[in-house]
Design an enzyme around this catalytic site. Sequence first.
Site, PDB file in Angstrom:
ATOM      1  N   PHE A 117      -5.677 -58.011 -24.955  1.00  0.00           N
ATOM      2  CA  PHE A 117      -5.300 -57.351 -23.700  1.00  0.00           C
ATOM      3  C   PHE A 117      -4.375 -56.211 -24.092  1.00  0.00           C
ATOM      4  O   PHE A 117      -3.267 -56.465 -24.595  1.00  0.00           O
ATOM      5  CB  PHE A 117      -4.579 -58.386 -22.835  1.00  0.00           C
ATOM      6  CG  PHE A 117      -4.099 -57.923 -21.496  1.00  0.00           C
ATOM      7  CD1 PHE A 117      -4.900 -58.040 -20.364  1.00  0.00           C
ATOM      8  CD2 PHE A 117      -2.815 -57.427 -21.335  1.00  0.00           C
ATOM      9  CE1 PHE A 117      -4.432 -57.661 -19.103  1.00  0.00           C
ATOM     10  CE2 PHE A 117      -2.334 -57.045 -20.076  1.00  0.00           C
ATOM     11  CZ  PHE A 117      -3.148 -57.163 -18.964  1.00  0.00           C
ATOM     12  N   THR A 128       0.422 -52.377 -23.278  1.00  0.00           N
ATOM     13  CA  THR A 128       1.681 -51.789 -23.753  1.00  0.00           C
ATOM     14  C   THR A 128       1.454 -50.644 -24.755  1.00  0.00           C
ATOM     15  O   THR A 128       0.532 -50.703 -25.579  1.00  0.00           O
ATOM     16  CB  THR A 128       2.539 -52.887 -24.430  1.00  0.00           C
ATOM     17  OG1 THR A 128       2.697 -53.955 -23.496  1.00  0.00           O
ATOM     18  CG2 THR A 128       3.888 -52.375 -24.862  1.00  0.00           C
ATOM     19  N   SER A 186       7.877 -52.022 -20.034  1.00  0.00           N
ATOM     20  CA  SER A 186       8.076 -52.519 -18.660  1.00  0.00           C
ATOM     21  C   SER A 186       7.521 -51.534 -17.634  1.00  0.00           C
ATOM     22  O   SER A 186       7.036 -51.933 -16.577  1.00  0.00           O
ATOM     23  CB  SER A 186       9.570 -52.723 -18.389  1.00  0.00           C
ATOM     24  OG  SER A 186      10.125 -53.610 -19.325  1.00  0.00           O
ATOM     25  N   GLU A 232       4.531 -60.224 -21.128  1.00  0.00           N
ATOM     26  CA  GLU A 232       4.001 -60.376 -19.754  1.00  0.00           C
ATOM     27  C   GLU A 232       5.092 -60.192 -18.702  1.00  0.00           C
ATOM     28  O   GLU A 232       5.128 -60.893 -17.687  1.00  0.00           O
ATOM     29  CB  GLU A 232       3.267 -61.708 -19.589  1.00  0.00           C
ATOM     30  CG  GLU A 232       1.966 -61.721 -20.371  1.00  0.00           C
ATOM     31  CD  GLU A 232       1.104 -62.929 -20.110  1.00  0.00           C
ATOM     32  OE1 GLU A 232       1.010 -63.350 -18.965  1.00  0.00           O
ATOM     33  OE2 GLU A 232       0.516 -63.416 -21.086  1.00  0.00           O
ATOM     34  N   GLU A 254      14.188 -59.655 -16.891  1.00  0.00           N
ATOM     35  CA  GLU A 254      14.834 -58.701 -15.974  1.00  0.00           C
ATOM     36  C   GLU A 254      13.825 -58.181 -14.951  1.00  0.00           C
ATOM     37  O   GLU A 254      14.135 -58.055 -13.764  1.00  0.00           O
ATOM     38  CB  GLU A 254      15.446 -57.523 -16.753  1.00  0.00           C
ATOM     39  CG  GLU A 254      16.656 -57.884 -17.612  1.00  0.00           C
ATOM     40  CD  GLU A 254      16.299 -58.654 -18.883  1.00  0.00           C
ATOM     41  OE1 GLU A 254      15.112 -58.670 -19.279  1.00  0.00           O
ATOM     42  OE2 GLU A 254      17.213 -59.255 -19.490  1.00  0.00           O
TER      43      GLU A 254
END
Length: 389
Positions: free
Chosen positions: A132, A135, A141, A371, A375
């Site tokens: 997958f 990133t 994020s 994933e 935070e």
Amino acid sequence: MPNPAVVRAFLKPRHHRLAERVEQFATQSIATLEPQHDDAGARTQARQILGLLGDGGWCRHTIPEAFGGLATAPDLRACCLIREALAAASPLADSVFALQCLGSMPITLAGTDEQKQHTLPAVASGQRMAAFAMTELEAGSDVSGLQTRARRDGSDYLLEGGKAFITNAGVADYYVVFAVTDPAAGTRGLSCFVVDAETPGLRFVAPQILSEPHPLGEIAFEQCRLPADRRLGGEGEGFKIGMRTLDRLRSTVAAAACGMAQRALDEALVHVKQRQQFGEPLANFQLTQQKLARMATDLTAARLLTYRAAAEADGGAERVTLEAAMAKSFATEAAQRIVDDAVQLLGGRGVLRDSPVDRLYRAVRALRIYEGTTEIQHLVIARQVLASS
Ligand SMILES: Cc1cc2nc3c(=O)[nH]c(=O)nc-3n(C[C@H](O)[C@H](O)[C@H](O)COP(=O)(O)OP(=O)(O)OC[C@H]3O[C@@H](n4cnc5c(N)ncnc54)[C@H](O)[C@@H]3O)c2cc1C
């Protein structure tokens, strides 16, 4: 190992039977594999583990029946039970199973029948290893910062760019790739593609070495030509497909955390009963008991949040964003504390490289990051709490 009694309210009878079977498999076939100490060894063992998972039929739980899976798939509670058992036995085995889920869910959710037939049966049987690829070095994020471009070229797309921190990079048979098709549209300009590993222009750049061996790395796309039928869903639907996938599977990351925490608690319990200091077993000391009480309570709370989120998703809820964010953030943070307490209870033996709790200590850390970091989960929870107040 899974402890279905704690979460009985969220499980069906089939899940109890599954928990017993997967615990037996994990103990006999996975826990007995030699732990790997370097990246090359982990890459080889990951393929070996995929063969074992495929032969045992475990990957079928991630795939719909019409495409080689099981009738009730995707059954997230089943995936949680499997991840708990595998993570307790071998974090590497957990990662291999997790990526079969993560790399197939976008196809299950958004693929045409033809796209599903092309890939899912081989994922179910363990013949194809999934990855997958979302990133990038400059976009973690913040998914709106993705730079990998997919430009339309006649009936094809040309992919240009690179991905980093990709599990199974270099060993996967295919990648689910998120790329920008419309740079002016923000997250609405992302699309999702299934890219076979042998596609010309797709290159494995280098491994990224983790403290607990896990096949991670960078890939690059250089004039990588893809037929348009490799796109999942419509142009611009990539973000929605990615978020729906993560939404569903975050409860399984929480389950992996529970598995690691249970193994750490089990190791600590054996040790404190048998280790004597000051003339008595460590278990007799109240400070030891306080740690054990905290570990057991945190683990139970983590399991309840985990299986609640999975049961909601299995029950047909369109989004389980809040439940999954609570489960993932709480369970992974709790598991970190539980594993740390276990290391402390084992004293010097707890930091020897071959100690199971030392391995868990290195493995559990990444769960708070991948994933969606803790935070980011907290931001998601706070947004929903504020909106409903
Ligand atoms: C073992 C491992 C496996 C992985 N596997 C995959 C994979 O298979 N596929 C894939 O696509 N990715 C994968 N990743 C990448 C992972 O999803 C990212 O590392 C993660 O999303 C965080 O991105 P980042 O590392 O760029 O950190 P950053 O986004 O740079 O964040 C750094 C820190 O800043 C904090 N932060 C960021 N924004 C905010 C904010 N708004 N408010 C408060 N704090 C904030 C974060 O919480 C974090 O603590 C993997 C990572 C690891 C470690």
